[in-house]
Structure formats: C-alpha cells, structure tokens
Design a protein around this motif. Sequence first.
Motif, PDB file in Angstrom:
ATOM      1  N   THR A  12      -5.139   5.580   5.595  1.00  0.00           N
ATOM      2  CA  THR A  12      -4.955   6.190   4.277  1.00  0.00           C
ATOM      3  C   THR A  12      -5.361   7.657   4.290  1.00  0.00           C
ATOM      4  O   THR A  12      -4.627   8.515   3.779  1.00  0.00           O
ATOM      5  CB  THR A  12      -5.756   5.414   3.215  1.00  0.00           C
ATOM      6  OG1 THR A  12      -5.306   4.044   3.218  1.00  0.00           O
ATOM      7  CG2 THR A  12      -5.557   6.010   1.832  1.00  0.00           C
ATOM      8  N   ARG A  60      -2.746  10.706   3.708  1.00  0.00           N
ATOM      9  CA  ARG A  60      -2.920  11.674   2.608  1.00  0.00           C
ATOM     10  C   ARG A  60      -2.889  13.103   3.142  1.00  0.00           C
ATOM     11  O   ARG A  60      -2.297  13.993   2.513  1.00  0.00           O
ATOM     12  CB  ARG A  60      -4.214  11.389   1.856  1.00  0.00           C
ATOM     13  CG  ARG A  60      -4.095  10.173   0.961  1.00  0.00           C
ATOM     14  CD  ARG A  60      -5.338   9.931   0.137  1.00  0.00           C
ATOM     15  NE  ARG A  60      -5.097   8.829  -0.784  1.00  0.00           N
ATOM     16  CZ  ARG A  60      -5.973   7.888  -1.079  1.00  0.00           C
ATOM     17  NH1 ARG A  60      -7.203   7.937  -0.558  1.00  0.00           N
ATOM     18  NH2 ARG A  60      -5.671   6.925  -1.917  1.00  0.00           N
ATOM     19  N   ALA A 101     -16.045   2.971  -3.795  1.00  0.00           N
ATOM     20  CA  ALA A 101     -15.129   3.337  -2.724  1.00  0.00           C
ATOM     21  C   ALA A 101     -15.908   3.854  -1.520  1.00  0.00           C
ATOM     22  O   ALA A 101     -16.932   4.507  -1.659  1.00  0.00           O
ATOM     23  CB  ALA A 101     -14.156   4.406  -3.217  1.00  0.00           C
ATOM     24  N   ALA A 104      -0.582  -2.146   2.155  1.00  0.00           N
ATOM     25  CA  ALA A 104      -1.714  -1.693   1.335  1.00  0.00           C
ATOM     26  C   ALA A 104      -1.832  -0.172   1.366  1.00  0.00           C
ATOM     27  O   ALA A 104      -2.137   0.452   0.340  1.00  0.00           O
ATOM     28  CB  ALA A 104      -3.005  -2.343   1.823  1.00  0.00           C
ATOM     29  N   GLU A 123       0.792   1.478  -0.885  1.00  0.00           N
ATOM     30  CA  GLU A 123       0.413   1.325  -2.294  1.00  0.00           C
ATOM     31  C   GLU A 123      -0.717   2.282  -2.663  1.00  0.00           C
ATOM     32  O   GLU A 123      -0.704   2.882  -3.737  1.00  0.00           O
ATOM     33  CB  GLU A 123       0.066  -0.127  -2.585  1.00  0.00           C
ATOM     34  CG  GLU A 123       1.316  -1.005  -2.547  1.00  0.00           C
ATOM     35  CD  GLU A 123       1.034  -2.481  -2.715  1.00  0.00           C
ATOM     36  OE1 GLU A 123      -0.102  -2.849  -3.079  1.00  0.00           O
ATOM     37  OE2 GLU A 123       1.975  -3.263  -2.480  1.00  0.00           O
ATOM     38  N   ARG A 124      -1.707   2.459  -1.771  1.00  0.00           N
ATOM     39  CA  ARG A 124      -2.784   3.424  -2.042  1.00  0.00           C
ATOM     40  C   ARG A 124      -2.250   4.847  -2.136  1.00  0.00           C
ATOM     41  O   ARG A 124      -2.818   5.681  -2.837  1.00  0.00           O
ATOM     42  CB  ARG A 124      -3.871   3.328  -0.971  1.00  0.00           C
ATOM     43  CG  ARG A 124      -4.788   2.125  -1.151  1.00  0.00           C
ATOM     44  CD  ARG A 124      -6.023   2.211  -0.275  1.00  0.00           C
ATOM     45  NE  ARG A 124      -5.769   2.032   1.137  1.00  0.00           N
ATOM     46  CZ  ARG A 124      -5.687   0.856   1.756  1.00  0.00           C
ATOM     47  NH1 ARG A 124      -5.856  -0.265   1.082  1.00  0.00           N
ATOM     48  NH2 ARG A 124      -5.452   0.803   3.050  1.00  0.00           N
TER      49      ARG A 124
END
Length: 178
Positions: free
Chosen positions: A118, A122, A11, A149, A152-153
């Motif tokens: 993302t 978060r 990652a 995407a 989904e993450r």
Amino acid sequence: MTTSPPASALAHPAPVLSLRVPTDEDAYHWHRVFADPEVMEFHGGRPAELSVYQELTARQRRHDAELGYCLWTVTDEAGEVVGFTGAQPWPHAHFGPVGAIEIGWRLARTAWGRGYATAAARTTLDRLRAAGVPSVVAMVKERNTRSLAVVERLGMRHAETFVLPGGAERGRRYELAL
C-alpha cells in the motif's frame, strides 16, 4: 462511557521504503526474491528464469527514460530489495485494457502484511500524477485477496469482472482517475 481511539491511532505507521529505477543488479535481486512459489502463486505459479528479470528490468529502465515511470525496485529501511511496484503500459495485446497504464506490485513474502504494498503503491500514484498520467488500472486475480485489499485501500473502483485467457480463472479490473 468508553470511547474508542481514533482510527488513525489504530493504523500501523507506513513502513520506511524507497523506490528506485531498477538496475542491472536488480534482475538478480528480483530473481532471488521471487523464487518463492507462494510469491508467484498469481504470476504463473513458479519462479521465472533470470533472463526474464534481466529483460524486465531493462524494459523498466526504458519506460522510466521514455515515460517518466516504470516498475520501480522497492527497498526496505535497511536498503534490502523486497520487490517492485510501479506502473507500465498494459503489456498484453491479446486481452485486457490495451492502451491503459497498469499499476502493480510484487513483494517478497517477508514484506507481506507490513504495509509495503500500500505504501509503495501510494508513492507510485503520487509519481504518476506528477508525470501527468490521467488514470490507472489494476488487474487482479479474484483469488488474490491481498492485492484486492490494496486496490481498495487505494480507493480504486471495481470496473469489471472477467474470465482470464484459458478460462480457468476470473480477474477484476479496477480503475482510478488521477
């Protein structure tokens, strides 16, 4: 025997970013950053007038003062504005999840594919939990594969597929309990 590195080693590290309540000046930054037709593909297809961002940033300041959350300005490691992320009450009265809190993001093309959406989303979820928000929705056009995407993450659950007003496009509603 060959072993693969752990997934965490594969990652990419989360980008360094900051979120702030939008300022008057951020209306100009958002107008500049979102002047790209590709950025606006799923948001009306063309750049909005500066007055739209002036109203939007003012509304977000009110949301932050009244609710404890808003669409925050996202800045990169150098302090440059790269877009916004955050949450607000669903803004449409004629369709969709009226009364729900919608999480969303819009970033400059230069920030795409680098983990900003993302990471910022978060951080948004953490702030919403701290503000006592029980759940969020994300409304995403089906063709917007980048945003699909991200949801989904984030671990959001696909709750519904629907036809958008006008009947030409389909969207998806995602939910997440906080």
